[in-house]
Design a protein around this motif. Sequence first.
Motif, PDB file in Angstrom:
ATOM      1  N   LYS A   1       0.860  -1.191   0.000  1.00 14.34           N
ATOM      2  CA  LYS A   1       0.000   0.000   0.000  1.00 14.34           C
ATOM      3  C   LYS A   1       0.892   1.236   0.000  1.00 14.34           C
ATOM      4  N   ASP A   2       0.649   2.145  -0.921  1.00 13.24           N
ATOM      5  CA  ASP A   2       1.427   3.390  -1.017  1.00 13.24           C
ATOM      6  C   ASP A   2       2.931   3.128  -0.960  1.00 13.24           C
ATOM      7  N   GLY A   3       3.379   2.132  -1.689  1.00 17.06           N
ATOM      8  CA  GLY A   3       4.827   1.880  -1.799  1.00 17.06           C
ATOM      9  C   GLY A   3       5.452   1.250  -0.572  1.00 17.06           C
ATOM     10  N   GLN A   4       4.628   0.723   0.325  1.00 17.06           N
ATOM     11  CA  GLN A   4       5.180   0.066   1.522  1.00 17.06           C
ATOM     12  C   GLN A   4       4.505  -1.284   1.733  1.00 17.06           C
ATOM     13  N   ILE A   5       5.237  -2.198   2.353  1.00 17.46           N
ATOM     14  CA  ILE A   5       4.634  -3.493   2.649  1.00 17.46           C
ATOM     15  C   ILE A   5       3.731  -3.368   3.869  1.00 17.46           C
ATOM     16  N   GLY A   6       2.498  -3.844   3.703  1.00 18.29           N
ATOM     17  CA  GLY A   6       1.562  -3.834   4.822  1.00 18.29           C
ATOM     18  C   GLY A   6       1.459  -5.224   5.409  1.00 18.29           C
ATOM     19  N   HIS A   7       0.298  -5.820   5.270  1.00 19.12           N
ATOM     20  CA  HIS A   7       0.068  -7.151   5.835  1.00 19.12           C
ATOM     21  C   HIS A   7       0.706  -8.243   4.994  1.00 19.12           C
ATOM     22  N   GLU A   8       0.855  -9.407   5.609  1.00 19.15           N
ATOM     23  CA  GLU A   8       1.194 -10.614   4.859  1.00 19.15           C
ATOM     24  C   GLU A   8       0.210 -11.694   5.262  1.00 19.15           C
ATOM     25  N   LEU A   9      -0.098 -12.565   4.336  1.00 25.23           N
ATOM     26  CA  LEU A   9      -0.935 -13.735   4.639  1.00 25.23           C
ATOM     27  C   LEU A   9      -0.154 -14.970   4.238  1.00 25.23           C
ATOM     28  N   VAL A  10      -0.197 -16.005   5.073  1.00 24.24           N
ATOM     29  CA  VAL A  10       0.480 -17.260   4.756  1.00 24.24           C
ATOM     30  C   VAL A  10      -0.555 -18.374   4.779  1.00 24.24           C
ATOM     31  N   ARG A  11      -0.578 -19.166   3.715  1.00 19.37           N
ATOM     32  CA  ARG A  11      -1.524 -20.295   3.698  1.00 19.37           C
ATOM     33  C   ARG A  11      -1.029 -21.366   4.655  1.00 19.37           C
ATOM     34  N   GLN A  12      -1.875 -21.699   5.612  1.00 24.92           N
ATOM     35  CA  GLN A  12      -1.475 -22.651   6.656  1.00 24.92           C
ATOM     36  C   GLN A  12      -1.594 -24.083   6.144  1.00 24.92           C
ATOM     37  N   PRO A  13      -0.748 -24.997   6.679  1.00 30.18           N
ATOM     38  CA  PRO A  13      -0.887 -26.395   6.285  1.00 30.18           C
ATOM     39  C   PRO A  13      -2.311 -26.872   6.594  1.00 30.18           C
ATOM     40  N   GLY A  14      -2.903 -27.558   5.666  1.00 31.39           N
ATOM     41  CA  GLY A  14      -4.259 -28.067   5.880  1.00 31.39           C
ATOM     42  C   GLY A  14      -5.346 -27.096   5.439  1.00 31.39           C
TER      43      GLY A  14
END
Length: 252
Positions: free
Chosen positions: A220-233
């Motif tokens: 967002k606006d040239g900066q890293i905001g959130h991250e999401l990681v797909r969980q096992p299962g």
Amino acid sequence: MNNVSVIQAQNLKKVYGHKQEKKYMALQDVSLEVAAGDFVGVMGASGSGKTTLLNMLATFDRPTSGTVRIAGKDVTALKGNALADFRAQQMGFIFQDFNLLDNLTIAQNISLPLSLQGKTSKIKRSVREIAESLGIKDLLDKYPAQLSGGQKQRVACARALINKPQILFGDEPSGALDSKAARSLLELLQKINSEQKTAILLVTHDAFSASFCRRIIFIKDGQIGHELVRQPGQSRVEFYQLILEQLGTFEQ
Ligand SMILES: Nc1ncnc2c1ncn2[C@@H]1O[C@H](COP(=O)(O)OP(=O)(O)OP(=O)(O)O)[C@@H](O)[C@H]1O
């Protein structure tokens, strides 16, 4: 997946605009790592800096400051032939508009990276192997104009992978495909990632495409905001729902 980083970007900043022009900071202090064999999506609203980031990581453009290491090598310090050779050996690229050469056959398009590097003895076998694994063996003698969009993107994947790169970069690679061809491409990318352990970094604004990734970085606006990681299962559909929710909160 192992713990070696295929991409290490530190404190990337990109300011557009030459001397007299108005300056625009498209990336501000972005740092990220992609582990070997990972499958990462980069998402964000239009103008948030996704393509700018991809262009820095993929060595198409230079950051105003900061460093990018690919497979441990500082690519921001590479120039000319050294950069072209490194790029040809370690990185593959696929784009929304395929970028195939219309007057070359499919076999010639796929083998282009090897021909440009003078690796002519390897060409026939390598083209046959990659065409078989991507299901495009019957297309080798045709020309791009004779192929569907989905077939063209498979050919572009074959060309991107012929040198067995460490990392495959994609800029909206399913953007010009219908939904069936898009799904088929994304399933192919997932197969390449899991079987050949090629790391993939995909820029997309589309939650369906992103749901095939293991990890999503939101800009967002040239900066890293959130991250999401797909969980096992966690199923792909569950991950898709999470991405949609995240996009909803992120864009408010
Ligand atoms: N060559 C350039 N000169 C000046 N400004 C630029 C240049 N390229 C991009 N920008 C600006 O930098 C910002 C980020 O652009 P970028 O293309 O990286 O966004 P994006 O997230 O990929 O957008 P989209 O999803 O619409 O492709 C935008 O405000 C854009 O107008």
